[in-house]
Design a protein around this motif. Structure first.
Motif, PDB file in Angstrom:
ATOM      1  N   ALA A   1     -15.646 -40.615  48.717  1.00  0.00           N
ATOM      2  CA  ALA A   1     -16.163 -39.254  48.804  1.00  0.00           C
ATOM      3  C   ALA A   1     -15.577 -38.405  47.681  1.00  0.00           C
ATOM      4  N   GLY A   2     -16.245 -37.310  47.361  1.00  0.00           N
ATOM      5  CA  GLY A   2     -15.758 -36.405  46.329  1.00  0.00           C
ATOM      6  C   GLY A   2     -16.311 -36.730  44.963  1.00  0.00           C
ATOM      7  N   VAL A   3     -15.746 -36.096  43.966  1.00  0.00           N
ATOM      8  CA  VAL A   3     -16.186 -36.236  42.583  1.00  0.00           C
ATOM      9  C   VAL A   3     -15.705 -37.576  42.033  1.00  0.00           C
ATOM     10  N   ARG A   4     -16.581 -38.305  41.378  1.00  0.00           N
ATOM     11  CA  ARG A   4     -16.234 -39.565  40.722  1.00  0.00           C
ATOM     12  C   ARG A   4     -17.094 -39.730  39.474  1.00  0.00           C
ATOM     13  N   PRO A   5     -16.580 -40.407  38.449  1.00  0.00           N
ATOM     14  CA  PRO A   5     -17.436 -40.743  37.312  1.00  0.00           C
ATOM     15  C   PRO A   5     -18.533 -41.706  37.768  1.00  0.00           C
ATOM     16  N   ILE A   6     -19.692 -41.644  37.142  1.00  0.00           N
ATOM     17  CA  ILE A   6     -20.782 -42.558  37.466  1.00  0.00           C
ATOM     18  C   ILE A   6     -20.537 -43.837  36.668  1.00  0.00           C
ATOM     19  N   SER A   7     -20.116 -44.892  37.343  1.00  0.00           N
ATOM     20  CA  SER A   7     -19.668 -46.093  36.635  1.00  0.00           C
ATOM     21  C   SER A   7     -20.804 -46.981  36.149  1.00  0.00           C
ATOM     22  N   ASN A   8     -21.983 -46.897  36.757  1.00  0.00           N
ATOM     23  CA  ASN A   8     -23.047 -47.844  36.415  1.00  0.00           C
ATOM     24  C   ASN A   8     -24.094 -47.279  35.457  1.00  0.00           C
ATOM     25  N   ARG A   9     -23.847 -46.121  34.854  1.00  0.00           N
ATOM     26  CA  ARG A   9     -24.832 -45.582  33.920  1.00  0.00           C
ATOM     27  C   ARG A   9     -24.520 -46.061  32.507  1.00  0.00           C
ATOM     28  N   ASN A  10     -25.547 -46.133  31.673  1.00  0.00           N
ATOM     29  CA  ASN A  10     -25.364 -46.507  30.270  1.00  0.00           C
ATOM     30  C   ASN A  10     -24.681 -45.363  29.524  1.00  0.00           C
ATOM     31  N   ARG A  11     -23.683 -45.695  28.745  1.00  0.00           N
ATOM     32  CA  ARG A  11     -22.950 -44.686  27.970  1.00  0.00           C
ATOM     33  C   ARG A  11     -23.773 -44.238  26.776  1.00  0.00           C
ATOM     34  N   GLU A  12     -23.671 -42.958  26.463  1.00  0.00           N
ATOM     35  CA  GLU A  12     -24.379 -42.403  25.313  1.00  0.00           C
ATOM     36  C   GLU A  12     -23.478 -42.455  24.076  1.00  0.00           C
ATOM     37  N   PHE A  13     -24.088 -42.410  22.895  1.00  0.00           N
ATOM     38  CA  PHE A  13     -23.366 -42.595  21.636  1.00  0.00           C
ATOM     39  C   PHE A  13     -22.184 -41.632  21.477  1.00  0.00           C
ATOM     40  N   LEU A  14     -22.382 -40.364  21.795  1.00  0.00           N
ATOM     41  CA  LEU A  14     -21.331 -39.362  21.549  1.00  0.00           C
ATOM     42  C   LEU A  14     -20.189 -39.428  22.559  1.00  0.00           C
ATOM     43  N   GLU A  15     -20.262 -40.322  23.537  1.00  0.00           N
ATOM     44  CA  GLU A  15     -19.161 -40.479  24.487  1.00  0.00           C
ATOM     45  C   GLU A  15     -17.998 -41.279  23.923  1.00  0.00           C
ATOM     46  N   GLN A  16     -18.180 -41.879  22.773  1.00  0.00           N
ATOM     47  CA  GLN A  16     -17.072 -42.630  22.176  1.00  0.00           C
ATOM     48  C   GLN A  16     -16.091 -41.721  21.444  1.00  0.00           C
ATOM     49  N   PHE A  17     -16.428 -40.440  21.285  1.00  0.00           N
ATOM     50  CA  PHE A  17     -15.603 -39.496  20.542  1.00  0.00           C
ATOM     51  C   PHE A  17     -14.911 -38.521  21.504  1.00  0.00           C
ATOM     52  N   SER A  18     -13.669 -38.160  21.200  1.00  0.00           N
ATOM     53  CA  SER A  18     -13.021 -37.113  21.990  1.00  0.00           C
ATOM     54  C   SER A  18     -13.622 -35.761  21.587  1.00  0.00           C
ATOM     55  N   LEU A  19     -13.627 -34.829  22.521  1.00  0.00           N
ATOM     56  CA  LEU A  19     -14.251 -33.525  22.266  1.00  0.00           C
ATOM     57  C   LEU A  19     -13.644 -32.814  21.061  1.00  0.00           C
ATOM     58  N   ASP A  20     -12.349 -32.973  20.855  1.00  0.00           N
ATOM     59  CA  ASP A  20     -11.720 -32.242  19.746  1.00  0.00           C
ATOM     60  C   ASP A  20     -12.111 -32.785  18.373  1.00  0.00           C
ATOM     61  N   THR A  21     -12.839 -33.906  18.315  1.00  0.00           N
ATOM     62  CA  THR A  21     -13.327 -34.413  17.032  1.00  0.00           C
ATOM     63  C   THR A  21     -14.803 -34.081  16.818  1.00  0.00           C
ATOM     64  N   LEU A  22     -15.448 -33.475  17.805  1.00  0.00           N
ATOM     65  CA  LEU A  22     -16.855 -33.091  17.691  1.00  0.00           C
ATOM     66  C   LEU A  22     -16.958 -31.615  17.353  1.00  0.00           C
ATOM     67  N   ARG A  23     -17.993 -31.258  16.589  1.00  0.00           N
ATOM     68  CA  ARG A  23     -18.187 -29.871  16.172  1.00  0.00           C
ATOM     69  C   ARG A  23     -19.624 -29.455  16.417  1.00  0.00           C
ATOM     70  N   MET A  24     -19.818 -28.326  17.062  1.00  0.00           N
ATOM     71  CA  MET A  24     -21.161 -27.763  17.163  1.00  0.00           C
ATOM     72  C   MET A  24     -21.476 -27.086  15.839  1.00  0.00           C
ATOM     73  N   VAL A  25     -22.649 -27.452  15.264  1.00  0.00           N
ATOM     74  CA  VAL A  25     -23.012 -26.876  13.970  1.00  0.00           C
ATOM     75  C   VAL A  25     -24.306 -26.070  14.025  1.00  0.00           C
ATOM     76  N   GLY A  26     -24.910 -25.966  15.219  1.00  0.00           N
ATOM     77  CA  GLY A  26     -26.122 -25.160  15.333  1.00  0.00           C
ATOM     78  C   GLY A  26     -26.983 -25.601  16.495  1.00  0.00           C
ATOM     79  N   THR A  27     -28.186 -25.030  16.547  1.00  0.00           N
ATOM     80  CA  THR A  27     -29.178 -25.399  17.554  1.00  0.00           C
ATOM     81  C   THR A  27     -30.518 -25.591  16.861  1.00  0.00           C
ATOM     82  N   LEU A  28     -31.430 -26.222  17.582  1.00  0.00           N
ATOM     83  CA  LEU A  28     -32.767 -26.465  17.069  1.00  0.00           C
ATOM     84  C   LEU A  28     -33.737 -26.310  18.230  1.00  0.00           C
ATOM     85  N   ASN A  29     -34.718 -25.421  18.090  1.00  0.00           N
ATOM     86  CA  ASN A  29     -35.756 -25.274  19.100  1.00  0.00           C
ATOM     87  C   ASN A  29     -36.955 -26.083  18.642  1.00  0.00           C
TER      88      ASN A  29
END
Length: 93
Positions: A1-29
């Motif tokens: 019960a409670g909050v848990r990571p979803i263990s059986n989902r496919n990982r996305e590409f940007l999950e291999q990086f720690s947040l402090d190495t990623l930079r937001m550079v803009g948006t696109l509509n």
């Protein structure tokens, strides 16, 4: 019960990086969607949508604004369980 990571989902590409190495550079509509633009350390830019994951702590994107990508991470609580933690990437101008 409670909050848990979803263990059986496919990982996305940007999950291999720690947040402090990623930079937001803009948006696109495009096609009625607002994408966040996230740059990785080697300079490549990736598009993300609300609901995508990024960072190494199961960070699910909850909102994308013109200046911020907000997400909720699932992190260990130190007691054998997990808690949700708010995090964000902000646009550095």
């Amino acid at each position: 019960a409670g909050v848990r990571p979803i263990s059986n989902r496919n990982r996305e590409f940007l999950e291999q990086f720690s947040l402090d190495t990623l930079r937001m550079v803009g948006t696109l509509n495009l096609g009625g969607n607002r994408y966040g633009l996230v740059q990785v350390r080697d300079g490549r830019v990736h598009r993300v949508l609300q609901g995508n994951y990024l960072g190494q702590n199961d960070g699910k994107i909850t909102e994308i604004t013109a200046t911020r990508i907000s997400l909720t991470e699932v992190v260990p609580d130190g007691l054998g369980g997990y808690i949700e933690r708010a995090a964000a990437l902000a646009l550095n101008e």
